[in-house]
Motif scaffolding. Sequence first.
Motif, PDB file in Angstrom:
ATOM      1  N   LEU A   1     -93.565  48.451  56.307  1.00 33.92           N
ATOM      2  CA  LEU A   1     -92.176  48.860  56.133  1.00 33.92           C
ATOM      3  C   LEU A   1     -91.475  49.090  57.461  1.00 33.92           C
ATOM      4  CD1 LEU A   1     -89.846  49.749  54.277  1.00 33.92           C
ATOM      5  CD2 LEU A   1     -90.846  52.053  54.271  1.00 33.92           C
ATOM      6  N   VAL A   2     -92.138  49.750  58.406  1.00 36.15           N
ATOM      7  CA  VAL A   2     -91.514  50.065  59.690  1.00 36.15           C
ATOM      8  C   VAL A   2     -91.137  48.791  60.430  1.00 36.15           C
ATOM      9  CG1 VAL A   2     -91.892  51.093  61.961  1.00 36.15           C
ATOM     10  CG2 VAL A   2     -92.652  52.304  59.900  1.00 36.15           C
ATOM     11  N   GLU A   3     -92.059  47.855  60.522  1.00 31.41           N
ATOM     12  CA  GLU A   3     -91.790  46.613  61.248  1.00 31.41           C
ATOM     13  C   GLU A   3     -90.661  45.829  60.599  1.00 31.41           C
ATOM     14  OE1 GLU A   3     -95.452  44.490  61.449  1.00 31.41           O
ATOM     15  OE2 GLU A   3     -96.410  45.926  62.806  1.00 31.41           O
ATOM     16  N   TRP A   4     -90.630  45.826  59.272  1.00 32.95           N
ATOM     17  CA  TRP A   4     -89.607  45.058  58.575  1.00 32.95           C
ATOM     18  C   TRP A   4     -88.223  45.702  58.661  1.00 32.95           C
ATOM     19  CZ3 TRP A   4     -87.249  46.652  53.786  1.00 32.95           C
ATOM     20  CH2 TRP A   4     -86.333  45.718  53.271  1.00 32.95           C
ATOM     21  N   ALA A   5     -88.165  47.037  58.522  1.00 30.23           N
ATOM     22  CA  ALA A   5     -86.871  47.704  58.392  1.00 30.23           C
ATOM     23  C   ALA A   5     -86.183  47.998  59.712  1.00 30.23           C
ATOM     24  CB  ALA A   5     -87.048  49.002  57.599  1.00 30.23           C
ATOM     25  N   LYS A   6     -86.934  48.147  60.792  1.00 29.40           N
ATOM     26  CA  LYS A   6     -86.348  48.561  62.068  1.00 29.40           C
ATOM     27  C   LYS A   6     -85.099  47.778  62.475  1.00 29.40           C
ATOM     28  CE  LYS A   6     -89.598  50.989  65.086  1.00 29.40           C
ATOM     29  NZ  LYS A   6     -90.386  50.881  66.338  1.00 29.40           N
ATOM     30  N   PRO A   7     -85.106  46.453  62.395  1.00 27.99           N
ATOM     31  CA  PRO A   7     -83.922  45.700  62.859  1.00 27.99           C
ATOM     32  C   PRO A   7     -82.653  45.975  62.066  1.00 27.99           C
ATOM     33  CG  PRO A   7     -85.851  44.267  62.677  1.00 27.99           C
ATOM     34  CD  PRO A   7     -86.207  45.553  62.008  1.00 27.99           C
ATOM     35  N   TYR A   8     -82.790  46.551  60.872  1.00 27.18           N
ATOM     36  CA  TYR A   8     -81.623  46.766  60.012  1.00 27.18           C
ATOM     37  C   TYR A   8     -80.987  48.148  60.180  1.00 27.18           C
ATOM     38  CZ  TYR A   8     -83.459  42.737  57.397  1.00 27.18           C
ATOM     39  OH  TYR A   8     -83.914  41.500  57.030  1.00 27.18           O
ATOM     40  N   LEU A   9     -81.685  49.075  60.807  1.00 33.67           N
ATOM     41  CA  LEU A   9     -81.323  50.490  60.692  1.00 33.67           C
ATOM     42  C   LEU A   9     -80.048  50.909  61.414  1.00 33.67           C
ATOM     43  CD1 LEU A   9     -84.848  52.163  60.870  1.00 33.67           C
ATOM     44  CD2 LEU A   9     -83.484  51.598  58.862  1.00 33.67           C
ATOM     45  N   THR A  10     -79.635  50.195  62.435  1.00 37.26           N
ATOM     46  CA  THR A  10     -78.448  50.611  63.187  1.00 37.26           C
ATOM     47  C   THR A  10     -77.267  49.663  63.034  1.00 37.26           C
ATOM     48  OG1 THR A  10     -79.280  49.474  65.169  1.00 37.26           O
ATOM     49  CG2 THR A  10     -79.837  51.805  64.921  1.00 37.26           C
ATOM     50  N   ASN A  11     -77.392  48.709  62.142  1.00 35.74           N
ATOM     51  CA  ASN A  11     -76.336  47.719  61.937  1.00 35.74           C
ATOM     52  C   ASN A  11     -75.626  47.987  60.621  1.00 35.74           C
ATOM     53  OD1 ASN A  11     -74.989  45.224  61.093  1.00 35.74           O
ATOM     54  ND2 ASN A  11     -75.983  44.282  62.864  1.00 35.74           N
ATOM     55  N   LYS A  12     -74.335  48.319  60.704  1.00 32.57           N
ATOM     56  CA  LYS A  12     -73.627  48.707  59.481  1.00 32.57           C
ATOM     57  C   LYS A  12     -73.480  47.551  58.502  1.00 32.57           C
ATOM     58  CE  LYS A  12     -68.932  48.038  61.310  1.00 32.57           C
ATOM     59  NZ  LYS A  12     -67.639  48.716  61.580  1.00 32.57           N
ATOM     60  N   ARG A  13     -73.614  46.342  58.967  1.00 30.15           N
ATOM     61  CA  ARG A  13     -73.528  45.193  58.066  1.00 30.15           C
ATOM     62  C   ARG A  13     -74.862  44.891  57.391  1.00 30.15           C
ATOM     63  NH1 ARG A  13     -68.933  42.171  58.570  1.00 30.15           N
ATOM     64  NH2 ARG A  13     -67.579  42.639  60.350  1.00 30.15           N
ATOM     65  N   ARG A  14     -75.957  45.394  57.982  1.00 27.66           N
ATOM     66  CA  ARG A  14     -77.278  45.029  57.473  1.00 27.66           C
ATOM     67  C   ARG A  14     -78.042  46.189  56.855  1.00 27.66           C
ATOM     68  NH1 ARG A  14     -80.581  42.036  61.960  1.00 27.66           N
ATOM     69  NH2 ARG A  14     -81.599  41.080  60.168  1.00 27.66           N
ATOM     70  N   ILE A  15     -77.680  47.417  57.195  1.00 24.94           N
ATOM     71  CA  ILE A  15     -78.491  48.540  56.745  1.00 24.94           C
ATOM     72  C   ILE A  15     -78.540  48.672  55.228  1.00 24.94           C
ATOM     73  CG2 ILE A  15     -76.620  50.250  56.851  1.00 24.94           C
ATOM     74  CD1 ILE A  15     -78.786  52.238  57.873  1.00 24.94           C
ATOM     75  N   LEU A  16     -77.466  48.274  54.549  1.00 29.82           N
ATOM     76  CA  LEU A  16     -77.447  48.387  53.099  1.00 29.82           C
ATOM     77  C   LEU A  16     -78.469  47.477  52.438  1.00 29.82           C
ATOM     78  CD1 LEU A  16     -73.601  48.625  52.503  1.00 29.82           C
ATOM     79  CD2 LEU A  16     -75.271  50.473  52.635  1.00 29.82           C
ATOM     80  N   ARG A  17     -78.945  46.486  53.169  1.00 27.42           N
ATOM     81  CA  ARG A  17     -79.955  45.571  52.618  1.00 27.42           C
ATOM     82  C   ARG A  17     -81.302  46.246  52.449  1.00 27.42           C
ATOM     83  NH1 ARG A  17     -80.093  40.020  55.807  1.00 27.42           N
ATOM     84  NH2 ARG A  17     -81.715  39.711  54.226  1.00 27.42           N
ATOM     85  N   VAL A  18     -81.552  47.324  53.195  1.00 27.37           N
ATOM     86  CA  VAL A  18     -82.851  47.996  53.084  1.00 27.37           C
ATOM     87  C   VAL A  18     -82.772  49.284  52.271  1.00 27.37           C
ATOM     88  CG1 VAL A  18     -83.601  47.037  55.281  1.00 27.37           C
ATOM     89  CG2 VAL A  18     -82.613  49.324  55.234  1.00 27.37           C
ATOM     90  N   MET A  19     -81.572  49.729  51.937  1.00 26.36           N
ATOM     91  CA  MET A  19     -81.436  50.977  51.198  1.00 26.36           C
ATOM     92  C   MET A  19     -81.897  50.813  49.745  1.00 26.36           C
ATOM     93  SD  MET A  19     -80.295  53.234  53.348  1.00 26.36           S
ATOM     94  CE  MET A  19     -79.558  54.533  52.365  1.00 26.36           C
ATOM     95  N   ASP A  20     -82.475  51.861  49.190  1.00 27.48           N
ATOM     96  CA  ASP A  20     -82.940  51.864  47.810  1.00 27.48           C
ATOM     97  C   ASP A  20     -81.766  51.605  46.877  1.00 27.48           C
ATOM     98  OD1 ASP A  20     -84.087  52.369  45.340  1.00 27.48           O
ATOM     99  OD2 ASP A  20     -85.149  54.167  45.993  1.00 27.48           O
ATOM    100  N   ILE A  21     -81.875  50.567  46.079  1.00 31.34           N
ATOM    101  CA  ILE A  21     -80.780  50.200  45.179  1.00 31.34           C
ATOM    102  C   ILE A  21     -80.491  51.303  44.163  1.00 31.34           C
ATOM    103  CG2 ILE A  21     -82.243  49.040  43.471  1.00 31.34           C
ATOM    104  CD1 ILE A  21     -80.051  46.906  43.228  1.00 31.34           C
ATOM    105  N   ARG A  22     -81.489  52.152  43.903  1.00 28.43           N
ATOM    106  CA  ARG A  22     -81.295  53.250  42.945  1.00 28.43           C
ATOM    107  C   ARG A  22     -80.368  54.331  43.490  1.00 28.43           C
ATOM    108  NH1 ARG A  22     -87.479  54.665  42.039  1.00 28.43           N
ATOM    109  NH2 ARG A  22     -87.352  54.383  44.310  1.00 28.43           N
ATOM    110  N   LEU A  23     -80.052  54.269  44.787  1.00 24.23           N
ATOM    111  CA  LEU A  23     -79.147  55.234  45.409  1.00 24.23           C
ATOM    112  C   LEU A  23     -77.714  54.726  45.467  1.00 24.23           C
ATOM    113  CD1 LEU A  23     -81.328  56.383  48.451  1.00 24.23           C
ATOM    114  CD2 LEU A  23     -80.925  57.624  46.308  1.00 24.23           C
TER     115      LEU A  23
END
Length: 395
Positions: free
Chosen positions: A295-317
């Motif tokens: 999870l860490v390796e996969w998610a890191k590139p998305y965490l600070t990009n406002k266009r991409r971070i929603l791709r890793v967020m739990d859809i249930r939220l």
Amino acid sequence: MGVCWSNRIKAESPYHTGSNSKNAMSDGISPSNLSSKSATVPPTPRSEGEILESSNLHNFPFNELKVATRNFRPDSVLGEGGFGSVFKGWIDENSLTAAKPGIGLVIAVKKHNQEGFQGHREWLAEINYLGQLQHPNLVKLIGYCLEDDHRLLVYECMPKGSMENHLFRRGSYFQPLSWSIRMKVALGAAKGLAFLHNAETKVIYRDFKTSNILLDSEFNAKLSDFGLARDGPTGDKSHVSTRVMGTFGYAAPEYLSTGHLTTKSDVFSFGVVLLEMLTGKRAIDKNRPSGEHNLVEWAKPYLTNKRRILRVMDIRLEGQYSLSQALGAGNLALQCLCMEPKIRPTMDDVVKALEQLQGLKDSVKGSQKDRHSNRHAKATEWAGYPRPSASPLYT
């Protein structure tokens, strides 16, 4: 009523993972094959020797616990772990003597299995740490029993069970936790770690993960399972050197490679858990597509990009947080997961960041458009592979 007690890794226990024992062994960090790179120092007084005199705990007679748990009846079992079985029982709140079922204080009694993964040292460490340390975000250890070959631990019962179950188990009993509850749990757990790191003698928890975060009836988080905890470095020492133990996917990289243990090792583990809370995904899951197992390796590139971070967020939220809140939480997780330990924040810093995050007043509605654009992609992503495996009800 649920209670969660963690495995300590030598190996993952199926009680905590929902997997069979063969797979559980492969998921764990084995001291036998990872300890060669670290110099082992003598255990601290709280992890070896005798029960410390200052421990504020009740010494239960074995027969008293037999009565409290109705002779450890199978239908009183709350779960199974590396240490042994956990039984539900009742005691009088004042005298601490056995009470009739349904009357008095509900307790969880952990009974040592002599063939289990864990032994006397872990049992003793649990007593000596939780017997000396009291905090709203640490689970309360009421007492213990050491009689003949019997070793038992008596805890307050935590009605909501573990954070692990609420994040990863599917079913009518475990409804998806809301954004606000997840952030409340994260803050409570962070306060527990900060308390340990600021103790007169620093304590390094060493096994921070979702299965070790227990929840009371109001979803207040309490850290449990101190069998792997160690006293931190003293004097001018920067670290303690020890065998590499913990849980695969949560342990800090520098600890894995050198055996050097610091409070920043716990900070890294916190970053992993925060990421699990944001994504609803396990730290390690080989059922996910190639490239997403870690999870860490996969998610890191998305965490600070406002266009991409929603791709890793739990859809249930979906619809429960603003983009600013998602970015703030993602950036905090990224800081905790920094490869350079010195650059990671302290747990005091983490607590402050989470408190500020909860105070954000940005409109959740303002993020709806961005979420909607990612909705189809998220649904497709989940459809491509099985959801995380379920854990037993009481872990």
